[in-house]
Each structure stands twice: as C-alpha cells, then as structure tokens.
Design a protein around this motif. Structure first.
Motif, PDB file in Angstrom:
ATOM      1  N   PHE A  15     -28.569  70.295-182.867  1.00 26.62           N
ATOM      2  CA  PHE A  15     -27.992  71.276-183.587  1.00 26.62           C
ATOM      3  C   PHE A  15     -26.226  70.805-184.043  1.00 26.62           C
ATOM      4  O   PHE A  15     -25.718  70.776-184.822  1.00 26.62           O
ATOM      5  CB  PHE A  15     -27.876  72.626-182.712  1.00 26.62           C
ATOM      6  CG  PHE A  15     -26.988  73.733-183.677  1.00 26.62           C
ATOM      7  CD1 PHE A  15     -27.596  74.375-184.481  1.00 26.62           C
ATOM      8  CD2 PHE A  15     -25.704  73.969-183.417  1.00 26.62           C
ATOM      9  CE1 PHE A  15     -26.858  75.563-185.344  1.00 26.62           C
ATOM     10  CE2 PHE A  15     -25.096  74.887-184.178  1.00 26.62           C
ATOM     11  CZ  PHE A  15     -25.691  75.479-184.983  1.00 26.62           C
ATOM     12  N   ASP A  63     -26.013  68.085-186.525  1.00 25.64           N
ATOM     13  CA  ASP A  63     -26.416  68.484-187.825  1.00 25.64           C
ATOM     14  C   ASP A  63     -25.047  69.522-188.318  1.00 25.64           C
ATOM     15  O   ASP A  63     -24.586  69.598-189.225  1.00 25.64           O
ATOM     16  CB  ASP A  63     -27.660  69.524-187.679  1.00 25.64           C
ATOM     17  CG  ASP A  63     -27.901  70.010-189.176  1.00 25.64           C
ATOM     18  OD1 ASP A  63     -28.263  69.049-189.828  1.00 25.64           O
ATOM     19  OD2 ASP A  63     -27.976  71.284-189.522  1.00 25.64           O
ATOM     20  N   TYR A  64     -24.601  70.144-187.111  1.00 24.77           N
ATOM     21  CA  TYR A  64     -23.453  70.723-187.587  1.00 24.77           C
ATOM     22  C   TYR A  64     -22.327  69.937-188.083  1.00 24.77           C
ATOM     23  O   TYR A  64     -21.417  70.299-189.139  1.00 24.77           O
ATOM     24  CB  TYR A  64     -22.805  71.727-186.281  1.00 24.77           C
ATOM     25  CG  TYR A  64     -21.604  72.311-186.651  1.00 24.77           C
ATOM     26  CD1 TYR A  64     -21.585  73.657-186.917  1.00 24.77           C
ATOM     27  CD2 TYR A  64     -20.298  71.752-186.246  1.00 24.77           C
ATOM     28  CE1 TYR A  64     -20.306  74.291-186.848  1.00 24.77           C
ATOM     29  CE2 TYR A  64     -19.046  72.374-186.286  1.00 24.77           C
ATOM     30  CZ  TYR A  64     -19.154  73.857-186.671  1.00 24.77           C
ATOM     31  OH  TYR A  64     -17.793  74.392-186.828  1.00 24.77           O
ATOM     32  N   ARG A  71     -23.092  68.568-191.471  1.00 22.23           N
ATOM     33  CA  ARG A  71     -22.999  69.576-192.834  1.00 22.23           C
ATOM     34  C   ARG A  71     -21.480  69.771-193.136  1.00 22.23           C
ATOM     35  O   ARG A  71     -21.020  69.744-194.025  1.00 22.23           O
ATOM     36  CB  ARG A  71     -23.832  70.638-192.360  1.00 22.23           C
ATOM     37  CG  ARG A  71     -25.443  70.527-192.528  1.00 22.23           C
ATOM     38  CD  ARG A  71     -25.865  71.988-191.796  1.00 22.23           C
ATOM     39  NE  ARG A  71     -27.251  72.020-191.815  1.00 22.23           N
ATOM     40  CZ  ARG A  71     -28.162  72.284-192.841  1.00 22.23           C
ATOM     41  NH1 ARG A  71     -27.555  72.613-194.090  1.00 22.23           N
ATOM     42  NH2 ARG A  71     -29.321  72.354-192.800  1.00 22.23           N
ATOM     43  N   ALA A  72     -20.706  69.667-191.971  1.00 23.80           N
ATOM     44  CA  ALA A  72     -19.493  69.994-192.192  1.00 23.80           C
ATOM     45  C   ALA A  72     -18.485  68.927-192.814  1.00 23.80           C
ATOM     46  O   ALA A  72     -17.872  69.121-193.780  1.00 23.80           O
ATOM     47  CB  ALA A  72     -18.618  70.445-190.857  1.00 23.80           C
ATOM     48  N   ALA A 107     -27.927  80.968-185.536  1.00 28.29           N
ATOM     49  CA  ALA A 107     -27.249  79.866-185.996  1.00 28.29           C
ATOM     50  C   ALA A 107     -28.138  79.051-186.730  1.00 28.29           C
ATOM     51  O   ALA A 107     -27.757  78.530-187.740  1.00 28.29           O
ATOM     52  CB  ALA A 107     -26.814  78.695-184.754  1.00 28.29           C
ATOM     53  N   CYS A 152     -27.409  77.682-190.803  1.00 33.70           N
ATOM     54  CA  CYS A 152     -27.411  76.557-191.321  1.00 33.70           C
ATOM     55  C   CYS A 152     -28.653  76.108-192.360  1.00 33.70           C
ATOM     56  O   CYS A 152     -28.594  74.959-192.567  1.00 33.70           O
ATOM     57  CB  CYS A 152     -27.446  75.898-190.069  1.00 33.70           C
ATOM     58  SG  CYS A 152     -25.953  75.743-189.282  1.00 33.70           S
ATOM     59  N   GLU A 207     -31.747  75.738-191.256  1.00 32.28           N
ATOM     60  CA  GLU A 207     -32.630  75.263-190.821  1.00 32.28           C
ATOM     61  C   GLU A 207     -33.789  76.172-190.514  1.00 32.28           C
ATOM     62  O   GLU A 207     -34.949  75.576-190.132  1.00 32.28           O
ATOM     63  CB  GLU A 207     -32.336  74.615-189.416  1.00 32.28           C
ATOM     64  CG  GLU A 207     -30.862  73.454-189.426  1.00 32.28           C
ATOM     65  CD  GLU A 207     -30.317  73.261-188.303  1.00 32.28           C
ATOM     66  OE1 GLU A 207     -30.659  73.807-187.130  1.00 32.28           O
ATOM     67  OE2 GLU A 207     -29.868  72.247-188.278  1.00 32.28           O
ATOM     68  N   LEU A 239     -21.134  81.737-188.487  1.00 28.70           N
ATOM     69  CA  LEU A 239     -21.594  80.695-187.519  1.00 28.70           C
ATOM     70  C   LEU A 239     -20.497  80.742-186.316  1.00 28.70           C
ATOM     71  O   LEU A 239     -20.713  80.392-185.299  1.00 28.70           O
ATOM     72  CB  LEU A 239     -21.529  79.242-188.414  1.00 28.70           C
ATOM     73  CG  LEU A 239     -21.940  78.184-187.440  1.00 28.70           C
ATOM     74  CD1 LEU A 239     -23.312  78.540-186.926  1.00 28.70           C
ATOM     75  CD2 LEU A 239     -22.054  77.029-188.328  1.00 28.70           C
TER      76      LEU A 239
END
Length: 277
Positions: free
Chosen positions: A5, A8-9, A12-13, A219, A223, A225, A238
């Motif tokens: 996670f 991936d956070y 994406r950011a 979360a 996102c 997901e 988030l």
C-alpha cells in the motif's frame, strides 16, 4: 499500512505531482520497514522506479550509483552509526547547498538516532526544503522525536501484512463498524458487547484487528484499489484514514504494556471520534 500500500501511495502521489517534501514511515519491524523505505527512496531517483510501483530497477546507471554509495541524488544519513550527530547534519546541509537540477532524496533510517543538537539543526533543513528534494525518514518510536520534526512530516504507518492478519469472524461487530451512521455508538460499553470475552486485553485485540481492517478498506477505496464498502470511516479522506490507522496501531502496540486496557480503549475511542468527526 502494508508495504504494498505504501509503495502504491508514493507511486500515485508522484504521478499526480502531489508528493509532500518530507515523509516519516514508522512501524515496529525495523528491518522490513527500513528496507521498504530505502527501496522507495531509491525508486524516487530511478528512471523506471515510479512505473515499477516505487521499486528500483536495480540495473540502470542511477541504481548502480546508489548501490555503490556514489549517487549525488541519493543521500543516506549516517547509515552505519549508532547516532546521527551535528557534524553529520552539517555535512548534509553543505551537500544540499550544492545546486542539483534533477530529483534527489535524503534517506534517514532510524531518525530517532539524532542527537538533540543535530535534531534542531536538521529541523531547519526540513523547514526550508529546496528544489525537488524528498526527505524520507523511518522510526520505530515517534515519541522519541522532536514534535516539531514530526509535525513537518507526513506520517505513514508501515507494517508487515502478517503482523496484522485478517480479524477473527465477528458478524455483530462487523455490522456495527460497517454502518457509518452508528459511529457515535462507539463507546466502551457497547464495544464490550460486540467484542465479548473475559480478558479485556483480548477484547481490545479483537477490536483493533477489526478497526485496522476497516481503515485499510477505506484507504483502498480512496486509492481506487477496491470498490467502496461502507465503514465508520466513510467521512475520512486519505490523510484522515492514515491518522486514524496510526492511532489504532499505537493502541494495539500498547496492549501488552503496563497500561490498563480500559484506559487504552477510552483514549482510542476519543481519537476515533475526533478523526471521524
């Protein structure tokens, strides 16, 4: 949050050009936490890193330079020392004063190693970031850090998936936590009915396991997901979910400490009500 996670956070950011300048990854498993954080830091300067889900390719020129400790874009602070002293921070400040056009990252594992003079000098560096520099820190003890350093960072709880397995089957508790309208029913007496058992600490473990699962669910939905599923955390963005997760994990870590479980539960419920308000 799990390692996947958190990777991936960051991916994406970075893709959305919404990275903050400083992040603090905290969790109780230092080897996995620091390894994951170092990979994310290395991926920040690897051309293929973001596309690989914030995992460095390990084969490009940038990755080779990081592996040799010869990358001007990857600055690791006192990796092999028991403390990070003022001289190390001064050396970092001098390095950062050199103009650098591309992205670079300052990686400081176990930032609690900062001596007090070093911490104050380091704070000024974080307060005045320059260019495309990402600061990425790890710790196992947020309480040991200067509050002003913590406040300058986005905090991300990081734990191994096996550290918090799926919660035990409890349909009644699940129905309560899956109903956003029942958030105000969260009090110690009600939860005692939904998490039955003679041992207060065991009941608190059950509750924390279910709360962590619901925070992860929210979360994941935020996102993109997983499909959105009702939870008492539906009102949170988030950042709010991450804050609430931090408080749940802190309570779970203190269950076996010399703290009365009823006090832990009441403090946790206060945090949850504030976070979900």
């Amino acid at each position: 949050m799990t390692t996947d996670f958190v990777r991936d956070y960051f991916a994406r950011a970075l893709a959305a050009d919404r990275l903050a300048h400083a992040y603090l990854l905290w969790g109780p498993a230092p080897e996995e936490r620091d390894r994951a954080a170092r990979d994310i830091a290395a991926a920040f300067v690897c051309p293929e890193g973001p596309a690989r889900g914030m995992a460095p390719c390990g084969a490009c020129r940038a990755c080779s330079a990081v592996a040799r400790g010869a990358s001007p874009a990857f600055i690791e602070l006192s990796a092999d020392r028991d403390t990070i002293d003022i001289d190390a921070v001064r050396e970092l400040i001098a390095t950062l004063a050199i103009a650098y056009e591309a992205r670079r990252v300052v990686f400081a594992p176990r930032i609690e190693r900062l001596t007090l003079p070093a911490a104050h000098a380091f704070l000024k560096t974080i307060e005045e970031p320059g260019g495309a520099t990402l600061y990425l820190f790890t710790t196992g003890n947020i309480g040991s850090l200067l509050p002003t350093i913590v406040s300058r960072c986005h905090r991300l709880p990081l734990y191994a998936a096996e550290a918090h397995p799926p919660p035990p089957d409890n349909p009644d508790l699940e129905r309560l936590l899956a109903d956003p309208a029942r958030r105000d029913e969260l009090d110690s007496e009600t939860l005692a009915d939904y998490a039955p058992g003679e041992d207060r600490r065991d009941r608190l473990r059950v509750l924390c396991a279910h709360l962590i699962a619901h925070a992860e669910r929210r979360a994941a939905a935020l996102c993109g997901e997983a499909p959105a599923a009702p939870t008492i955390f539906d009102a949170l963005d988030l950042r709010g979910v991450l804050h609430v997760t931090e408080r749940i994990l802190a309570a779970a870590a203190d269950i076996d400490a010399n703290i009365h479980p009823d006090l832990l539960l009441e403090c946790l419920l206060i945090d949850l009500r504030r976070g979900a308000a």
